[in-house]
Design a protein around this motif. Structure first.
Motif, mmCIF file in Angstrom:
data_model
loop_
_atom_site.group_PDB
_atom_site.id
_atom_site.type_symbol
_atom_site.label_atom_id
_atom_site.label_comp_id
_atom_site.label_asym_id
_atom_site.label_seq_id
_atom_site.Cartn_x
_atom_site.Cartn_y
_atom_site.Cartn_z
ATOM 1 N N ASP A 34 22.701 28.033 -6.380
ATOM 2 C CA ASP A 34 23.299 27.151 -7.374
ATOM 3 C C ASP A 34 22.253 26.382 -8.170
ATOM 4 O O ASP A 34 22.470 26.072 -9.335
ATOM 5 C CB ASP A 34 24.309 26.202 -6.728
ATOM 6 C CG ASP A 34 23.707 25.245 -5.719
ATOM 7 O OD1 ASP A 34 22.640 25.553 -5.139
ATOM 8 O OD2 ASP A 34 24.306 24.183 -5.489
ATOM 9 N N ALA A 35 21.090 26.135 -7.609
ATOM 10 C CA ALA A 35 20.040 25.447 -8.362
ATOM 11 C C ALA A 35 19.584 26.298 -9.550
ATOM 12 O O ALA A 35 19.357 25.788 -10.640
ATOM 13 C CB ALA A 35 18.856 25.127 -7.453
ATOM 14 N N PHE A 36 19.457 27.603 -9.345
ATOM 15 C CA PHE A 36 19.064 28.511 -10.428
ATOM 16 C C PHE A 36 20.211 28.705 -11.411
ATOM 17 O O PHE A 36 20.021 28.644 -12.627
ATOM 18 C CB PHE A 36 18.629 29.856 -9.842
ATOM 19 C CG PHE A 36 18.258 30.878 -10.882
ATOM 20 C CD1 PHE A 36 17.050 30.794 -11.555
ATOM 21 C CD2 PHE A 36 19.111 31.925 -11.187
ATOM 22 C CE1 PHE A 36 16.695 31.732 -12.513
ATOM 23 C CE2 PHE A 36 18.761 32.870 -12.131
ATOM 24 C CZ PHE A 36 17.557 32.774 -12.797
ATOM 25 N N ILE A 37 21.398 28.924 -10.878
ATOM 26 C CA ILE A 37 22.545 29.209 -11.742
ATOM 27 C C ILE A 37 22.900 27.997 -12.595
ATOM 28 O O ILE A 37 23.212 28.127 -13.773
ATOM 29 C CB ILE A 37 23.736 29.727 -10.904
ATOM 30 C CG1 ILE A 37 23.381 31.116 -10.357
ATOM 31 C CG2 ILE A 37 25.015 29.762 -11.727
ATOM 32 C CD1 ILE A 37 24.355 31.661 -9.337
ATOM 33 N N ALA A 41 20.817 30.224 -15.498
ATOM 34 C CA ALA A 41 21.569 31.459 -15.746
ATOM 35 C C ALA A 41 23.015 31.323 -15.298
ATOM 36 O O ALA A 41 23.380 30.406 -14.582
ATOM 37 C CB ALA A 41 20.908 32.609 -14.991
ATOM 38 N N THR A 42 23.792 32.312 -15.691
ATOM 39 C CA THR A 42 25.154 32.433 -15.187
ATOM 40 C C THR A 42 25.123 33.303 -13.927
ATOM 41 O O THR A 42 24.116 33.966 -13.639
ATOM 42 C CB THR A 42 26.062 33.106 -16.229
ATOM 43 O OG1 THR A 42 25.607 34.460 -16.418
ATOM 44 C CG2 THR A 42 26.057 32.345 -17.551
ATOM 45 N N LEU A 43 26.218 33.340 -13.224
ATOM 46 C CA LEU A 43 26.320 34.197 -12.049
ATOM 47 C C LEU A 43 26.106 35.659 -12.448
ATOM 48 O O LEU A 43 25.388 36.396 -11.760
ATOM 49 C CB LEU A 43 27.687 34.034 -11.367
ATOM 50 C CG LEU A 43 27.975 34.971 -10.196
ATOM 51 C CD1 LEU A 43 26.957 34.794 -9.074
ATOM 52 C CD2 LEU A 43 29.389 34.763 -9.678
ATOM 53 N N GLY A 49 19.970 40.349 -12.985
ATOM 54 C CA GLY A 49 18.534 40.194 -12.772
ATOM 55 C C GLY A 49 18.121 40.609 -11.367
ATOM 56 O O GLY A 49 17.098 41.294 -11.181
ATOM 57 N N TYR A 50 18.900 40.222 -10.386
ATOM 58 C CA TYR A 50 18.602 40.585 -8.993
ATOM 59 C C TYR A 50 18.640 42.101 -8.821
ATOM 60 O O TYR A 50 17.727 42.698 -8.244
ATOM 61 C CB TYR A 50 19.606 39.911 -8.058
ATOM 62 C CG TYR A 50 19.253 40.063 -6.595
ATOM 63 C CD1 TYR A 50 18.545 39.068 -5.935
ATOM 64 C CD2 TYR A 50 19.615 41.200 -5.874
ATOM 65 C CE1 TYR A 50 18.204 39.197 -4.600
ATOM 66 C CE2 TYR A 50 19.275 41.344 -4.539
ATOM 67 C CZ TYR A 50 18.578 40.334 -3.908
ATOM 68 O OH TYR A 50 18.237 40.471 -2.586
ATOM 69 N N GLN A 89 25.516 33.250 -4.223
ATOM 70 C CA GLN A 89 26.600 32.399 -3.727
ATOM 71 C C GLN A 89 26.067 31.370 -2.733
ATOM 72 O O GLN A 89 26.725 30.992 -1.785
ATOM 73 C CB GLN A 89 27.687 33.260 -3.100
ATOM 74 C CG GLN A 89 28.315 34.216 -4.102
ATOM 75 C CD GLN A 89 29.288 35.150 -3.444
ATOM 76 O OE1 GLN A 89 30.209 34.722 -2.751
ATOM 77 N NE2 GLN A 89 29.092 36.446 -3.640
ATOM 78 N N LEU A 90 24.836 30.923 -2.980
ATOM 79 C CA LEU A 90 24.185 29.917 -2.153
ATOM 80 C C LEU A 90 24.429 28.542 -2.749
ATOM 81 O O LEU A 90 24.170 28.317 -3.925
ATOM 82 C CB LEU A 90 22.676 30.200 -2.094
ATOM 83 C CG LEU A 90 21.775 29.089 -1.570
ATOM 84 C CD1 LEU A 90 22.063 28.804 -0.103
ATOM 85 C CD2 LEU A 90 20.316 29.462 -1.778
#
Length: 170
Positions: A34-37, A41-43, A49-50, A89-90
């Motif tokens: 969630d810190a990155f999203i 970025a969006t989910l 990207g992953y 989903q972290l």
């Protein structure tokens, strides 16, 4: 004995599926979930990207393994092991809101020369990897530990929460 820690696939995603460099905008950081999203970025962008970076890294690891096996004069012991699963989903602040199956599911692959199944078992966790290998190949008698998985939040990193039952490990 070689240990290599590759920080990929992991945000910020800096490779596409073909291995071309990407130059993500924003502040560089290794935050995930969630810190990155929330910041970058969006989910959907995270998942794309992953997946792209994983595709590229998989090809590179396979090529490295082929080369290692071709050059080995005796059968090597090889361990490929991730330190954590994806973080789409972290939730860094909540064990309850984190998908533990995603976060705790890791690549855990072994090439162990000799008779099979080499002592491996369903549900083995990294805590027992080297114990098993040292016992088998070097004659130690290290006791295997309980295969448990723990989570901690960003704000309380030393408060370990046992999440084993949430991911189905036995």
């Amino acid at each position: 004995f070689v240990v290599a820690h590759t920080v990929a696939p992991h945000p910020p995603f800096v490779f596409d599926a073909q291995g071309n460099y990407l130059y993500p905008e924003g502040i560089y950081g290794l935050w995930d979930g969630d810190a990155f999203i929330k910041q970058e970025a969006t989910l959907e962008e995270y998942l794309a990207g992953y997946t792209a970076e994983l595709t590229y890294i998989n090809r590179r690891v396979e090529a490295m393994l082929d080369e290692l096996l071709a050059r080995s004069t005796r059968p090597p012991v090889i361990i490929l092991q991730a330190d954590h699963g994806p973080g789409s989903q972290l939730d860094w602040d909540s064990a309850e809101d984190t998908n533990m199956t995603e976060r705790m599911s890791i690549l855990n692959a072994y090439l162990l020369p000799g008779e099979e199944p080499a002592g491996l078992y369903e549900g083995i966790t990294p805590v027992n990897t080297f114990r098993l290998i040292l016992n088998r190949y070097f004659g130690t008698e290290l006791e295997l530990l309980d295969d448990r998985s723990y989570f901690s939040t960003w704000k309380r990193p030393y408060r370990f929460i046992d999440v084993t039952d949430r991911i189905g490990s036995k």
